[in-house]
Motif scaffolding. Sequence first.
Motif, short mmCIF file in Angstrom:
data_model
loop_
_atom_site.label_atom_id
_atom_site.label_comp_id
_atom_site.label_asym_id
_atom_site.label_seq_id
_atom_site.Cartn_x
_atom_site.Cartn_y
_atom_site.Cartn_z
N PHE A 9 -8.93 0.09 -1.42
CA PHE A 9 -8.55 -0.18 0.01
C PHE A 9 -8.52 -1.71 0.32
O PHE A 9 -7.92 -2.21 1.39
CB PHE A 9 -9.77 0.44 0.89
N ASP A 10 -9.37 -2.44 -0.53
CA ASP A 10 -9.44 -3.94 -0.31
C ASP A 10 -9.85 -4.58 -1.45
O ASP A 10 -10.60 -4.19 -2.50
CB ASP A 10 -10.10 -4.21 0.83
N TRP B 95 -11.49 -3.75 6.21
CA TRP B 95 -11.06 -2.22 6.09
C TRP B 95 -9.48 -2.60 6.63
O TRP B 95 -9.24 -3.36 7.76
CB TRP B 95 -11.81 -1.43 7.16
N PRO B 96 -8.63 -1.82 6.07
CA PRO B 96 -7.24 -2.04 6.26
C PRO B 96 -6.98 -1.57 7.95
O PRO B 96 -7.46 -0.64 8.38
CB PRO B 96 -6.60 -0.99 5.43
N THR C 46 -6.51 8.17 5.04
CA THR C 46 -7.40 8.26 6.58
C THR C 46 -6.64 8.84 7.46
O THR C 46 -5.40 8.47 7.77
CB THR C 46 -8.09 6.98 6.99
N ARG D 252 0.75 -1.25 -0.15
CA ARG D 252 -0.06 0.00 0.02
C ARG D 252 1.04 1.09 0.32
O ARG D 252 2.01 1.21 0.81
CB ARG D 252 -1.05 0.18 1.30
N VAL E 271 -17.11 5.53 0.21
CA VAL E 271 -16.24 4.31 -0.15
C VAL E 271 -17.04 3.42 -0.84
O VAL E 271 -18.09 2.93 -0.51
CB VAL E 271 -15.54 3.89 0.78
N GLY F 258 -12.88 0.80 -2.76
CA GLY F 258 -12.28 1.97 -3.05
C GLY F 258 -13.11 3.35 -3.80
O GLY F 258 -14.20 3.05 -3.36
N ASP G 240 -2.86 3.18 3.87
CA ASP G 240 -3.91 2.28 4.19
C ASP G 240 -4.70 2.07 2.75
O ASP G 240 -5.72 1.19 2.63
CB ASP G 240 -4.94 2.89 5.06
N ASN G 241 -4.12 2.46 1.61
CA ASN G 241 -4.79 1.93 0.51
C ASN G 241 -3.76 2.09 -0.73
O ASN G 241 -2.71 2.62 -0.42
CB ASN G 241 -5.76 2.99 0.02
N HIS H 36 -8.19 4.90 -5.86
CA HIS H 36 -7.60 4.27 -4.56
C HIS H 36 -8.28 3.16 -4.24
O HIS H 36 -9.63 3.03 -4.28
CB HIS H 36 -7.91 5.25 -3.41
#
Length: 973
Positions: free
Chosen positions: A967-968, A843-844, A798, A793, A936, A875, A852-853, A965
């Motif tokens: 995030f997961d 979530w990270p 955040t 990442r 998100v 994302g 975190d992303n 972006h």
Amino acid sequence: MPPWSPARAWRRTLVLACALVVPLPTAVAAAPSAEAAHLTPFAAVDQFIGTEMDTTQNKSNDAYGNTFPGAAMPFGMVQSSPTTYRPGDPLVGEKGGYEYTADLIRGFGMTRYSGSGCTGRYGGYEFPVIPFAGELRDGALPADPSTDIRDYYLGFDHADEVAEPGYYSVALENGVDVELTASERAAVSRFDFPRSGDSTLILDVSGPNNRVFGSEVTIDPETRTVSGWMHGVDICDNGNNYRAYFSTTYDQDFASYGVWKDGELTPGATHAEKSTDDLGADFRHDTGAWLTFPDGARVTARTGLSFVSVENAAENRETEVGEAGFGHVRAQARRAWTEALGTIDVAGGTAEQRTKFYTALYHALLHPNVRDDVNGEYLGYDGEVHTVETGRHFYRNFAGSGWDMYRSQAQLIALTFPEVANDINQSIVLLTEQTGSWAPGAARMQGDNLQVIVSTLDDMGATGYDRAAALASMVGTQALPATATTRTDGYQYFATGLIENRKGDFATSRVLEYAIDDFAIARLAGRLGDEAAHGRFMARAQNWLNVFDPETRHIRPRERTGFDRDFDLRVRDDGAGRGQFNQSTGYQYGWLVPHNLATLIERRGGVEESMAALDVLMAELDAGAYTQTGNYLSNQPAFSTPWVYNWLRAPEKTTDVLYRAVEEMYDTSPSGLPGNDDQGSLSAWYVFANLGVFPTIYGTGDLVVSAPMFERITIDPIDGDRDIRITARGVADGNRYTTGLRVDGTPQTASWIDAAFVRSGGTLDFEMSASPGDWGTGAGDVPPSYTEGVDARNNVGTTPDGRGELGSLDLSDWSLSRESLAEAGAAPGAELPLDGTGIVFTWPDTEPGEPDNWLPHGQRIDLDDASAGSIAFLGLATNGPARGTATVEYTDGSTQEVAVEFPDWAAPTPSGSTAVVTVPGRNNADGSTGGGTFRVFATRPAALDPGKTVAAVVLPQGTDQGMMHVFDVATAE
């Protein structure tokens, strides 16, 4: 190698011989005429190489070595030397150094920056002395130096100059013969006036190259001593101010004397002072003194220099020189240079080759400079007087705040003067302790490049410094909220992994430079066992990928809405005049990823396409930085480009480029240096090009191999026990290509050498041929590329409320609130199901300030060999929307492309997307919050082949607009 090696024995014998020979032979300006076999390293040095600007080149002031002839010691505090003047074009004539086409000398100063490139702002040249043989008027100088200093400039002819390491002399047109020599902290000057006529020395105490805010001079006729100080601005006039002090004794009584101040000349006066707290002032030439001696005097002046006090300057003089005669001090300087130049003993070569080589080695050993006095005191970066540890030195003047030095010169010092390298590292640690930062005042160039120097020298064996303190400072300063870093736009870089083009100030090249800094930190952390720091900084070392455009396959300026594909990579600035590439073009900077060239080559289309692009760059080796597709090998960003061919499995092309460079770009004429030497970095590059190895993976001590240009080379360091012996039989007969290599007797085909060899020393035996072979061309022969962190990442999106400076999602300093996310169900580590799909995101689980992303550039995310029927991405887009294509990798080797598209985080949820998290407001770096609703999103699940097992997913190489972006990524059966 046994303690009494032939190289060391030769050097000691020569030193002893030199000590017994008086008077000493002199070296003339022209290239030596002796047979090459008898041209010793000392005699081979031609200090006039690099003193003339080649005005035929399209490189402005950069077509000038800006070196100087004069008297200095290796790394000495003093560089006693002439400064010239030529009326006309100020770019050529009014230099702060020595321009060969000039026919006037401004005077003889105490210090010099060799090879600096700041036009008209070169720094140094403290306390210049002008020998005046004219008559005084009523006991005063005939013209006011504060307004008419040019009236005292001195005519000369090159035929009347002599220069050798540690010595300079000139017979001036006014009949005065001047000789200069030096110890480490003192200058000894001899002025032989005509037998009939006045004998006056003008002391232009306020006459350095850059602005002066104050100065003082005091004459003591009884002790024949003059002392004083000046307060001025350092090289490049960019905000670094300093004070220098001197104390001079003369071996002749004063017949008369006087001082001047503000145009008032006062015979018989013994003191003048002028000073201000206004740092916008310029008091150059406003104060000074003159000393008159009996007619036809032969005067020897012994001057101590200090940056602490007049008292220390006097102690430096008395300790190092005392009552020693000029010849004795000159002999000491000769001994020091004989030993220093003997650290690299090359056998064979023509007179021209040896002259170029040893002159380059000489230039590379002039800087950095000792700043501690003989009593150990030095002025720290905090303005306080400190005392260095016994047996150590405190060094300053790191070329370009390290920007120039880290690419070649630091490594050459490590090979030849390992104890100096140790002290350099410790001096840098002291800098960080005294300032809390990594820049010596106002940085002259961009990046915290001193970190690269420390890590590189450390890997080469210079570990005799506080390694833990160095790493702690690196880790502590190079982190969000970026209040302790000296990296321009460090906050945006740390948070987002890039610097957007609208920032200007060479934004794009700064991303590349900062990535090298971070790689160096990671390597040092790894050596010291700090795995957390190693991982964090290796991830940042791959930030260069954020400015690599996958569509055009080039490093390119990036806007928050996408890459600037209209940018002309042949230039440095964009259409709005915003600098993107520092001192070089986009094509030249496009290869500056020395720690991960394998990935760069892959992204550029592979070996074949990269080879074609590099060939275009090398079509011109020194084209400059003005609308060029060619290279700029006389400037630092391009230094490592010839060795990129080693990663392309074509080391013979590296050799071809290096031979072209040393033959086409360098010669023994006054214009024989193709660019600013930048305190020895260009000269150090030339030395390495001849040695056949180059430290191109900055932050490590690894050496990439080309081919030696001398048949036998011995590197025998001072205060070191790790000799390196190189043999390359047949080079003199035209066998330029490496076709085999034995390292300590063991054959190897790899075209690089690990730093462990540098630390221990050993033998390199090359097999040479007139035509290339297959050595170094195998897939496993290429030098290393450090790919750790490529998939990590890389964006901090955040932040805690009130701490928006701990992240940035959109390049406008806005981020998502961690508190608001938690209230919406997205606490660190929380599961977020996508209703009705079976997909559950996580979530990270990160701490504030940690990435975190993913800002996608093709990261590979391992999915643990999952059996899955669908996949979805979590994302958003900033300045979006943004879309791209991900690739699912199955365990059987097959792949499947999957479209990924996210709306802008501030947009309503469009058809085809699902808002998984919705939060009110957002955080700003200034600590405030903003209104609005932010989301998100999850992509619509894409169907996968249910009969296959998913190994990983590769994120999009890039996006069409905005910034994506992720995030997961999650799958469901």
